[in-house]
Design a protein around this motif. Structure first.
Motif, PDB file in Angstrom:
ATOM      1  N   GLY A  33       4.837   0.361  -4.447  1.00  0.00           N
ATOM      2  CA  GLY A  33       5.600  -0.404  -3.478  1.00  0.00           C
ATOM      3  C   GLY A  33       5.104  -0.259  -2.053  1.00  0.00           C
ATOM      4  N   HIS A  34       3.856   0.192  -1.873  1.00  0.00           N
ATOM      5  CA  HIS A  34       3.300   0.326  -0.529  1.00  0.00           C
ATOM      6  C   HIS A  34       2.838  -1.049  -0.025  1.00  0.00           C
ATOM      7  CE1 HIS A  34       2.092   4.758  -1.589  1.00  0.00           C
ATOM      8  NE2 HIS A  34       3.384   4.634  -1.300  1.00  0.00           N
ATOM      9  N   PRO A  35       2.928  -1.307   1.270  1.00  0.00           N
ATOM     10  CA  PRO A  35       3.529  -0.450   2.311  1.00  0.00           C
ATOM     11  C   PRO A  35       5.055  -0.539   2.283  1.00  0.00           C
ATOM     12  CG  PRO A  35       2.726  -2.484   3.285  1.00  0.00           C
ATOM     13  CD  PRO A  35       2.331  -2.540   1.842  1.00  0.00           C
ATOM     14  N   GLY A  36       5.701   0.553   2.701  1.00  0.00           N
ATOM     15  CA  GLY A  36       7.153   0.608   2.688  1.00  0.00           C
ATOM     16  C   GLY A  36       7.763  -0.283   3.765  1.00  0.00           C
ATOM     17  N   LYS A  37       8.942  -0.794   3.473  1.00  0.00           N
ATOM     18  CA  LYS A  37       9.637  -1.663   4.429  1.00  0.00           C
ATOM     19  C   LYS A  37       9.930  -0.927   5.722  1.00  0.00           C
ATOM     20  CE  LYS A  37      13.764  -4.561   4.865  1.00  0.00           C
ATOM     21  NZ  LYS A  37      15.022  -5.016   4.199  1.00  0.00           N
ATOM     22  N   ARG A  55       9.011  -0.008  11.588  1.00  0.00           N
ATOM     23  CA  ARG A  55       8.699   0.887  12.711  1.00  0.00           C
ATOM     24  C   ARG A  55       7.472   0.395  13.488  1.00  0.00           C
ATOM     25  NH1 ARG A  55      10.243   4.650   8.772  1.00  0.00           N
ATOM     26  NH2 ARG A  55       8.089   5.178   8.183  1.00  0.00           N
ATOM     27  N   LEU A  56       6.456  -0.088  12.769  1.00  0.00           N
ATOM     28  CA  LEU A  56       5.264  -0.607  13.439  1.00  0.00           C
ATOM     29  C   LEU A  56       5.604  -1.845  14.275  1.00  0.00           C
ATOM     30  CD1 LEU A  56       2.705  -0.257  10.490  1.00  0.00           C
ATOM     31  CD2 LEU A  56       2.765   1.119  12.571  1.00  0.00           C
ATOM     32  N   SER A  75       5.411   8.093   6.222  1.00  0.00           N
ATOM     33  CA  SER A  75       4.399   8.182   7.278  1.00  0.00           C
ATOM     34  C   SER A  75       4.869   7.455   8.530  1.00  0.00           C
ATOM     35  CB  SER A  75       3.087   7.545   6.799  1.00  0.00           C
ATOM     36  OG  SER A  75       3.240   6.143   6.637  1.00  0.00           O
ATOM     37  N   SER A  76       4.146   7.708   9.629  1.00  0.00           N
ATOM     38  CA  SER A  76       4.302   6.934  10.872  1.00  0.00           C
ATOM     39  C   SER A  76       5.726   6.975  11.424  1.00  0.00           C
ATOM     40  CB  SER A  76       3.865   5.476  10.630  1.00  0.00           C
ATOM     41  OG  SER A  76       2.578   5.399  10.078  1.00  0.00           O
TER      42      SER A  76
END
Length: 792
Positions: free
Chosen positions: A745-749, A754-755, A720-721
């Protein structure tokens, strides 16, 4: 005089206890300073009495008895704080073991043992390396029954990594973190069956009573046959094992939920039955009754309400034998204080609060309330109505605080259902006592108890189904509760109000009523900003939008694995707390359980005016259940890309509503078909993406504008994102609704990086609990329920 000071001592101890629980160190320092200052002042002025200082003779400080009482009150404040800090010191030592490999030695609490599909869960009472409780899960295979029997008969050792327990933190919902602190539970541990070994040591005495209680429960359940049968062991032995949530709702909506656990009424019935049975033994019989009542308290698990009833009954029996009459209110205060010395944090336990508040009301207010019941009723009916009305009035603020729901039929239900239920309890209790020696009597009494119980439950269902049988009430706040009790005490002329004139009491009544109405009215009269609550539903999504025009929009409803019902655990309590009476729009991004699992349960209890669905919901079991629930009651629409809808003063743009063709790993067809919505209101904007992947998000870009808040797709998964998507909508905040230590394993590294690279403030429900975003003129502001619960 002594009774008044005893009440002051108790209140001071409670204030100190609360200060310790909420870690208010300033209270401790102020108490020390006040105690020292008053002691020094009293000492100095006492010495000055030997001099000719007539102007000081009438000073408060020259009244030795009052000075001693004030010093004792300050000392009780300090004692309450130190007693609470004792518990906190133990918690700090346990916290130092989090994340480490530890070997626990102790025993499981028998009534907590549950056999699951993959193993055994239980509450482990540790003695080493520290005293306290830990939730333990033993991954057992074919030896599940053998391990369970071992756990119920001896102490064990368990080796594993101690982890911090995860909680769902939401306003108005059950606060597991607070409950565990009250109960002294300090973490969790999952172990293999090979990591559990026997110590060959017997269970402690109090746990043997609990194990005995569990055997009784299992044995009697095999003798009972109806679906409601589990209520009877719960009412007599304590606990909610096997009681269906729907049955609990019937009792709650009828205002008799306290009967599901062991209540003071049950203890009184047992005491009366034992007195009649053992009267020929005389003085020895009274001692035997006290011993049996204490044993009953141990069998019921030493719960605060049971201990209160048992201790008071034992003292009254002792006083009768010694020909001394105890002051009931004084005895109640001493009992309450004694229980807090055992566990200071019981003060914040709902059963402790309901038990003592209701009992105090019955002792102080019941005669005056009964006197106001119409005279044309028979005396027995007036007395029963007075007791029921007193219990309802005294417990009302606590019912609002904990359940946000009150029964309007409580008095009627207590009048008609309470006698039947108590008769069922008495039959069942006598049957239990006769079971070892006279099983024939038990086999006659058990069916009678079931018959009475089923009749009461059926009548309760009819009453609970009546219009306005129970109503939802939003939170009053502490000030509202105090205003209510102040009004009630003045109206009934209790305590200090006995010293006031009639005119002064009327003025006080008007003041309390005005304060209560002002506090209640402020919620509805104050200007409403656009506010969004991202609820903490674990590994799922649920967001409530409250618009300035008063509309309530719910996007997704979360969903938990197994039998847990997210609507009952989180959604309904939270919505009731916030005063939501109707969902104007329920929108499901797609049909996966973690987004739609609570929808049907919510719609069964709360009106849903409009339902918006995407195209990927048609084959979902959760959505099928929802559609059955809302049939002929709700306007249902399936959304298509490019549509725009107005809900009050808000506009919703459907930016995507069709499945994509992505082949990215971990992306299902329902995920790629998630609705992508943009909500705009008074110049503010939010984007909701469900579980959309990057392909679906980027296909939605042509219809999306710059936004303030983005609900990050798929719990922050790496699918996502994308940078292109983030650069286009430029959100200030990114909300990740995710479960603590989830298996995906969320949220992904990659998503987090990216955020961060785009300068987006990332807010996560697994770390912050429920997240509230308020849109003001200068932009959105966010609050965390974990750290800023007073803002909710």
């Amino acid at each position: 005089m002594f009774k008044n000071w005893l009440l002051i001592y108790f209140i001071c101890f409670c204030l100190g206890d609360i200060g310790a629980f909420y870690e208010k160190q300033k209270l401790f320092h102020v108490s020390i300073f006040a105690f020292g200052l008053w002691s020094v002042a009293c000492g100095l002025l006492f010495l000055l009495r030997h001099y000719n200082l007539p102007k000081w003779e009438n000073s408060l400080l020259f009244k030795p008895k009052r000075n001693v009482c004030i010093l004792l009150a300050l000392l009780m404040l300090l004692s309450g704080f130190l007693a609470g800090k004792r518990n906190e010191a133990v918690r700090s030592r346990w916290q130092s073991l989090i994340g480490k490999q530890v070997v626990l030695q102790g025993a499981v609490q028998p009534d907590s043992l549950r056999i699951r599909q993959q193993g055994i869960s239980a509450l482990f009472i540790a003695e080493k390396p520290l005293r306290g409780k830990v939730r333990i899960f033993i991954k057992a295979g074919k030896n599940t029954d053998l391990i369970a029997r071992k756990l119920l008969t001896e102490k064990i050792q368990a080796a594993g990594v101690l982890k911090e327990a995860a909680y769902l933190l939401n306003p108005g919902a059950y606060d597991g973190y607070k409950a565990d602190r009250i109960r002294g539970i300090y973490g969790k541990m999952a172990v293999q069956s090979g990591q559990v070994s026997s110590t060959n040591l017997p269970l402690p005495v109090y746990l043997r009573f609990a194990a005995f209680s569990q055997k009784i429960r299992e044995g009697t359940l095999s003798e009972l046959h109806s679906g409601t049968a589990a209520i009877l062991p719960g009412m007599v032995l304590g606990g909610y094992q096997g009681i269906e949530p729907e049955l609990a709702d019937i009792f709650r909506d009828n205002g008799i939920a306290h009967l599901l656990a062991v209540s003071g009424t049950h203890v009184a019935l047992l005491a009366l039955f034992l007195q009649a049975l053992l009267r020929p033994l005389g003085k020895s019989g009274d001692y035997l009754i006290q011993l049996l009542l204490l044993g009953y308290g141990l069998i019921c698990g030493l719960q605060p309400g049971v201990l209160r009833a048992v201790l008071m009954a034992c003292v009254l029996l002792w006083g009768r034998r010694q020909q001394r009459r105890a002051d009931s209110v004084r005895l109640l205060l001493l009992t309450a204080l004694l229980l807090l010395l055992i566990n200071p944090f019981w003060l914040l336990d709902i059963s402790y609060q309901l038990s003592f508040v209701t009992t105090a009301g019955l002792l102080l207010a019941c005669p005056k309330i009964t006197a106001r019941v119409p005279d044309f009723l028979p005396d027995w009916l007036r007395s029963l109505a007075g007791v029921a009305l007193t219990a309802q009035l005294c417990s009302l603020p606590l019912s609002v605080y904990y359940f946000h729901r009150i029964s309007l039929l409580g008095i009627v239900s207590n009048l008609f259902l309470l006698p039947t239920l108590e008769a069922a309890v008495l039959c069942f209790l006598i049957g239990l006592l006769c079971l070892p020696l006279l099983p024939v009597v038990s086999h006659l009494l058990f069916p009678a108890a079931e018959f009475l119980l089923q009749g009461a439950v059926s009548a309760g269902m009819v009453l609970a189904g009546l219009p306005f049988a129970a109503v939802d009430i939003s939170d009053w706040g502490i000030a509202g509760m105090l205003a209510y009790y102040g009004f009630l005490a003045a109206f009934l002329n209790l305590g200090p109000f006995l010293r006031l004139s009639s005119q002064q009491r009327k003025q006080w009544l008007l003041l309390m009523a005005a304060v209560f109405l002002l506090l209640s009215g402020m919620k509805y009269c104050a200007a409403q900003n656009l506010t969004v609550y991202f609820m903490d539903v674990g590994q799922g999504d649920a967001a409530l939008i409250r618009t300035p025009a008063g509309k309530n929009i719910l996007i997704d409803t979360g969903g938990l694995q197994g039998e847990a019902d997210i609507s009952r655990m989180v959604l309904l309590p939270c919505l009731r707390y916030l005063g939501v009476k109707q969902i104007d729009l329920l929108c499901l991004s797609h049909g996966d359980h973690d987004h739609a699992g609570g929808a049907a349960g919510l719609a069964a209890k709360l009106p849903v005016k409009n339902l918006f669905l995407g195209c990927a919901t048609e084959n979902s079991e959760d959505v099928t259940r929802l559609l059955r629930e809302v049939r002929n009651k709700t306007d249902i629409r399936y959304l298509h890309k490019g549509e725009k809808w107005r809900i009050g003063d808000c506009e919703i743009t459907v930016a995507s509503a069709e499945p994509g063709t992505t082949a990215a790993p971990g992306v299902t067809e329902t995920n790629s078909a998630s609705l992508v919505l943009q909500l705009s209101c008074q110049g503010h904007s939010l984007v909701f993406t469900g579980d959309a992947d990057t392909d679906t998000e980027e296909r939605a870009i042509p219809l999306l504008r710059k936004t303030d808040v983005l609900k990050i797709s798929h719990h922050g998964a790496d699918t996502s994102s994308s940078p292109y998507f983030l650069q286009h909508i430029k959100p200030r905040f990114g909300i990740i609704s995710v479960g603590n230590e989830n298996r995906y394993g969320h949220p992904g590294k990659g998503t987090l990086e990216r955020l961060a690279s785009e300068g987006i403030v990332t807010l996560r429900t697994d770390r912050l609990g429920a997240i509230k975003v308020v849109f003001k003129n200068d932009g959105p502001r966010w609050y965390s329920y974990r750290y800023q619960g007073n803002q909710f």
